[in-house]
Design a protein around this motif. Sequence first.
Motif, PDB file in Angstrom:
ATOM      1  N   ARG A  47       0.818  -1.216   0.000  1.00 15.88           N
ATOM      2  CA  ARG A  47       0.000   0.000   0.000  1.00 15.88           C
ATOM      3  C   ARG A  47       0.855   1.271   0.000  1.00 15.88           C
ATOM      4  N   GLN A  48       1.976   1.272   0.739  1.00 18.50           N
ATOM      5  CA  GLN A  48       2.721   2.519   0.940  1.00 18.50           C
ATOM      6  C   GLN A  48       3.898   2.716  -0.011  1.00 18.50           C
ATOM      7  N   VAL A  49       4.540   1.639  -0.445  1.00 10.04           N
ATOM      8  CA  VAL A  49       5.710   1.787  -1.322  1.00 10.04           C
ATOM      9  C   VAL A  49       5.231   2.035  -2.750  1.00 10.04           C
ATOM     10  N   PRO A  50       5.683   3.110  -3.389  1.00  7.46           N
ATOM     11  CA  PRO A  50       5.236   3.379  -4.768  1.00  7.46           C
ATOM     12  C   PRO A  50       5.808   2.357  -5.751  1.00  7.46           C
ATOM     13  N   SER A  51       5.088   2.136  -6.823  1.00  5.09           N
ATOM     14  CA  SER A  51       5.578   1.211  -7.853  1.00  5.09           C
ATOM     15  C   SER A  51       6.668   1.901  -8.672  1.00  5.09           C
ATOM     16  N   PRO A  52       7.581   1.138  -9.288  1.00  5.00           N
ATOM     17  CA  PRO A  52       8.667   1.747 -10.071  1.00  5.00           C
ATOM     18  C   PRO A  52       8.141   2.439 -11.315  1.00  5.00           C
ATOM     19  N   VAL A  53       8.875   3.451 -11.747  1.00  2.89           N
ATOM     20  CA  VAL A  53       8.492   4.232 -12.921  1.00  2.89           C
ATOM     21  C   VAL A  53       9.524   3.994 -14.019  1.00  2.89           C
ATOM     22  N   GLY A  54       9.062   3.688 -15.224  1.00  2.00           N
ATOM     23  CA  GLY A  54       9.974   3.475 -16.346  1.00  2.00           C
ATOM     24  C   GLY A  54       9.194   3.302 -17.632  1.00  2.00           C
ATOM     25  N   ASP A  55       9.905   3.376 -18.754  1.00  2.00           N
ATOM     26  CA  ASP A  55       9.280   3.259 -20.070  1.00  2.00           C
ATOM     27  C   ASP A  55       9.650   1.898 -20.672  1.00  2.00           C
ATOM     28  N   ALA A  56       8.636   1.018 -20.781  1.00  2.00           N
ATOM     29  CA  ALA A  56       8.893  -0.336 -21.285  1.00  2.00           C
ATOM     30  C   ALA A  56       9.266  -0.347 -22.765  1.00  2.00           C
ATOM     31  N   ASP A  57       8.883   0.693 -23.512  1.00  2.00           N
ATOM     32  CA  ASP A  57       9.156   0.723 -24.945  1.00  2.00           C
ATOM     33  C   ASP A  57      10.443   1.467 -25.298  1.00  2.00           C
ATOM     34  N   ALA A  58      11.088   2.071 -24.296  1.00  2.00           N
ATOM     35  CA  ALA A  58      12.316   2.834 -24.546  1.00  2.00           C
ATOM     36  C   ALA A  58      13.511   1.883 -24.671  1.00  2.00           C
ATOM     37  N   ALA A  59      14.671   2.444 -25.029  1.00  2.00           N
ATOM     38  CA  ALA A  59      15.901   1.648 -25.088  1.00  2.00           C
ATOM     39  C   ALA A  59      16.219   1.116 -23.692  1.00  2.00           C
ATOM     40  N   ALA A  60      16.701  -0.115 -23.640  1.00  2.00           N
ATOM     41  CA  ALA A  60      16.950  -0.770 -22.353  1.00  2.00           C
ATOM     42  C   ALA A  60      18.024  -0.031 -21.560  1.00  2.00           C
ATOM     43  N   ARG A  61      17.732   0.188 -20.273  1.00  2.00           N
ATOM     44  CA  ARG A  61      18.721   0.748 -19.340  1.00  2.00           C
ATOM     45  C   ARG A  61      18.573   0.040 -17.995  1.00  2.00           C
TER      46      ARG A  61
END
Length: 621
Positions: free
Chosen positions: A188-202
């Motif tokens: 409930r309290q920890v935010p989910s990770p943010v990222g772009d699945a369609d972008a170049a892998a990093r």
Amino acid sequence: MTTYADRTFTPPERIRNFCIIAHIDHGKSTLADRMLQFTGVLGDREYRAQYLDRMDIERERGITIKAQNVRLPWTVDGQEHVLHLIDTPGHVDFTYEVSRALEACEGAILLVDSAQGIEAQTLANLYLALDKDLAIIPVLNKIDLPAADPERYAAELAHIIGCEPSEVLRVSAKTGDGVSELLDEVVRQVPSPVGDADAAARAMIFDSVYDTYRGVVTYIRVVDGRIHPRERIRMMSTGATHELLEVGIISPEPKPCDGLGVGEVGYLMTGVKDVRQSRVGDTITSEKRGATEPLVGQRYPRPMVFAGLFPMDGSDYPNLREALDKLQLNDAALTYEPENSAALGFGFRCGFLGLLHLEITRDRLERESDLDLISTAPNVVFRVKLDDGTEFDVTNPSDWPDGKISTVHEPVVKCTVIAPAEFIGPIMELCEGRRGDMQGMDYLSESRVELRYLMPMAEIVFDFFDALKSRTRGYASMDYEEAGTQTANLVKVDILLQGEAVDAFSAIVHRDVAYAYGTKMATRLRELIPRQQYEVPIQAAIGSRIIARETIRAMRKDVLAKCYGGDITRKRKLLERQKEGKRRMKMVGRVEVPQEAFVAALSTDATGDTTQSDKSKPGKK
């Protein structure tokens, strides 16, 4: 044929990356054990205490040295989530491990012992997490103990974090009480990770280990895009390219999978044997259509303590170099460079974050690479300026310049001590006796106080923590962080045997404790070095001035044993001949210091006694 873990890419909104941070012995590893059991990834048959502490040395000492990550499934309100847990160390010397773990997380469980309350390292780790802008979940552990006082310490914790005491969770990692509720709160309290699945892998490397059979194993956190086995990747700092032989997750043992997506934590293997190819903090991307901007890397720590490591057997020098190469991959805070000592032969000058880091590193080298090592007395790095304006960095007493010294700068640290209020007097006396400068004092509650001092690093690396514990009956806790440099009245003390300096016994100390160091080291060597056929002087000197002396008496050989009568002149002739022989031997003879004497004289316990003095107040310059 490789069998992949049965899984598809988990949507980022159902992923939670978090770590457990706390002081030593507040129950991090036990809580991690319960989470492994409650989420079903660890059955009763495979279970063992401190499951994530993989090294023998961690189990023997009961401390966590390496941060470990594991993937856990957990269902809340009918929806399954993936939790990536990272168990972190608690000791101040391994704060760097904690900072690496925080790079891969969005939240942190701040664990506090409900019988002891907040300790110095608790605050240090909390500030690290707040700097990374992580969600903090305050938790009181060990509520089943008879001495537990959860109401009192919940109020203390709420005051520091800025929440209500009712928001502080209560658990018992030993019995499992409250652990399920804690996992629900993580979702409930920890935010989910943010990222772009369609972008170049990093992906960021946050840890690496060396496997004898499979080469370098790299632990990563994917930020953008996806990483698949058999594709070619590029290290953005070095430009090196490799083919991914295996990509996997850890749940709780390594399991190969068909790739990692946004927000996921796992490992990858390229079969590379060169340990320098995988740097912690580096960004991994695809070779084709790869990213152009690397992720913000980690700040590498500067070594605080230096010591020489030498093999007992000189032929082990290449093995020691190889062992240090492999260990540095797993411990990015370790630095080393070749060093030659007239007394100890070829070895390495190593940089560490503290004394426990030194002790653990030496122990791991001896265990994992089957080496017998000698470590010289630890010292910090000094900045020395001569009258002609030239400056030197001195990490080894043998590098101390011979010219006229203008100023010496020594590293200082911000030292935080938390203890019951009744021990304020002894703590202040100890800190001021070690040239400490008080920066402030705050009451965390009616009975607990936090004291802040600016102290020379050289004064705390030996036995300061032991002295603090003995003066506070074990109730005090300490944390420190580097805070620049200050000028100090320091001198180099040389130990001379038969007029020749033994570089391994030299030390840089404050002028007020130079006599104490010289006297105690000379006394110790007199007891350790075997007697010779002639008298051997042991001297302590500052430059050309002798400040202390001990003498190893000559071993008397009875040359008159066969004289059972006759003229007295015959006996005198034999004694005169012996006297002349001893004089010639003293001119050409060398004093051999046995290896056991080096080990005994350079042991940490010994130097802790000799290099520090409990004088009430050494002068400052």
